[in-house]
Design an enzyme around this catalytic site. Structure first.
Site, PDB file in Angstrom:
ATOM      1  N   ASN A   1      -1.911   0.204   6.983  1.00 47.89           N
ATOM      2  CA  ASN A   1      -1.350  -1.051   7.490  1.00 47.89           C
ATOM      3  C   ASN A   1      -0.455  -1.775   6.488  1.00 47.89           C
ATOM      4  OD1 ASN A   1      -3.223  -2.199   5.755  1.00 47.89           O
ATOM      5  ND2 ASN A   1      -4.608  -2.853   7.374  1.00 47.89           N
TER       6      ASN A   1
ATOM      7  N   ARG B   1       2.931  -6.321   9.148  1.00 48.26           N
ATOM      8  CA  ARG B   1       2.271  -5.194   9.838  1.00 48.26           C
ATOM      9  C   ARG B   1       2.937  -4.855  11.161  1.00 48.26           C
ATOM     10  NH1 ARG B   1      -3.635  -7.214   7.862  1.00 48.26           N
ATOM     11  NH2 ARG B   1      -3.699  -6.024   5.912  1.00 48.26           N
TER      12      ARG B   1
ATOM     13  N   GLU C   1      -9.304 -10.837  -7.613  1.00 48.57           N
ATOM     14  CA  GLU C   1      -8.398  -9.705  -7.419  1.00 48.57           C
ATOM     15  C   GLU C   1      -7.228  -9.757  -8.399  1.00 48.57           C
ATOM     16  OE1 GLU C   1      -9.507  -9.033  -2.707  1.00 48.57           O
ATOM     17  OE2 GLU C   1      -7.553  -9.868  -3.194  1.00 48.57           O
TER      18      GLU C   1
ATOM     19  N   HIS D   1      -2.189  -5.474   1.669  1.00 48.99           N
ATOM     20  CA  HIS D   1      -3.482  -6.140   1.510  1.00 48.99           C
ATOM     21  C   HIS D   1      -3.193  -7.545   1.019  1.00 48.99           C
ATOM     22  CE1 HIS D   1      -7.449  -7.247  -0.138  1.00 48.99           C
ATOM     23  NE2 HIS D   1      -6.745  -7.734  -1.145  1.00 48.99           N
TER      24      HIS D   1
ATOM     25  N   TYR E   1     -12.427  -2.097  -3.915  1.00 43.40           N
ATOM     26  CA  TYR E   1     -12.962  -2.069  -2.549  1.00 43.40           C
ATOM     27  C   TYR E   1     -14.487  -1.938  -2.513  1.00 43.40           C
ATOM     28  CZ  TYR E   1      -8.222  -1.874  -0.735  1.00 43.40           C
ATOM     29  OH  TYR E   1      -6.923  -2.185  -0.408  1.00 43.40           O
TER      30      TYR E   1
ATOM     31  N   ARG F   1      -1.774 -14.408   4.737  1.00 41.25           N
ATOM     32  CA  ARG F   1      -2.522 -13.722   5.793  1.00 41.25           C
ATOM     33  C   ARG F   1      -1.764 -13.815   7.119  1.00 41.25           C
ATOM     34  NH1 ARG F   1      -6.738 -11.418   4.208  1.00 41.25           N
ATOM     35  NH2 ARG F   1      -7.824 -11.254   6.198  1.00 41.25           N
TER      36      ARG F   1
ATOM     37  N   THR G   1      -4.756  -6.892  11.240  1.00 39.16           N
ATOM     38  CA  THR G   1      -5.031  -5.591  10.630  1.00 39.16           C
ATOM     39  C   THR G   1      -4.506  -4.448  11.485  1.00 39.16           C
ATOM     40  OG1 THR G   1      -6.995  -6.509   9.586  1.00 39.16           O
ATOM     41  CG2 THR G   1      -6.871  -4.116   9.704  1.00 39.16           C
TER      42      THR G   1
ATOM     43  N   LYS H   1       0.805  -1.226   0.000  1.00 36.96           N
ATOM     44  CA  LYS H   1       0.000   0.000   0.000  1.00 36.96           C
ATOM     45  C   LYS H   1       0.845   1.287   0.000  1.00 36.96           C
ATOM     46  CE  LYS H   1      -3.959  -2.120   2.345  1.00 36.96           C
ATOM     47  NZ  LYS H   1      -4.832  -2.017   3.540  1.00 36.96           N
TER      48      LYS H   1
ATOM     49  N   PHE I   1     -15.803   4.195   6.079  1.00 33.83           N
ATOM     50  CA  PHE I   1     -14.408   4.473   5.718  1.00 33.83           C
ATOM     51  C   PHE I   1     -14.122   4.326   4.226  1.00 33.83           C
ATOM     52  CE2 PHE I   1     -14.610  -0.015   7.044  1.00 33.83           C
ATOM     53  CZ  PHE I   1     -14.099  -0.649   5.916  1.00 33.83           C
TER      54      PHE I   1
END
Length: 139
Positions: free
Chosen positions: A113, A103, A127, A116, A50, A86, A92, A10, A58
């Site tokens: 964070n 993270r 995706e 993704h 998203y 993950r 998160t 990100k 948000f």
């Protein structure tokens, strides 16, 4: 079982030149990066990506954040890649993330964070298809 998952590094992480460090954590966890591209996500791309959160308060902030700086979109491959990535990403909220996870190491907040990752095989396929063709993926 070898599978693929989708990852985004990100804007908070690319802004701080962390792509190589994040990639090292991914590779050290036994996942292979089989496709990678640095892009400036458009508002349309971010909204589509998203859209599952469109009704959430948000959503607008998330779209704005994801278009604020370049991101690195990736296809990862490995044993149980979705679950493995993950685990490697961590919780998160970076305060809850296990030591050594991406993270825990690099995220600045719940919103910023750093990464993704797909939450299921089905979502991973969807995706990946938004950003890559089969020809882009070199296994």
């Amino acid at each position: 079982m070898t599978e693929r998952t989708f990852s985004i590094i990100k804007p908070d992480a690319t802004r701080r030149n962390l792509t190589g460090k994040v990639n090292a954590v991914i590779e050290d966890a036994g996942l292979r990066i089989v496709a990678q591209r640095r892009i400036q996500m458009t508002e349309d791309q971010a909204r589509k990506f998203y859209e599952v959160h469109a009704e959430r308060p948000f959503y607008g902030e998330l779209v704005e954040f994801m278009t604020s700086a370049p991101v690195v979109v990736q296809v990862l491959e490995g044993e149980n890649a979705v679950a493995r990535y993950r685990e490697v990403m961590g919780a998160t909220n970076p305060k809850d993330a296990a030591p050594g996870t991406i993270r825990a190491l690099y995220a600045e907040s719940v919103g910023e964070n750093s990464v993704h990752g797909s939450d299921s095989q089905e979502n991973a396929a969807l995706e990946i298809a938004q950003f890559f063709t089969d020809a882009d993926i070199v296994g």
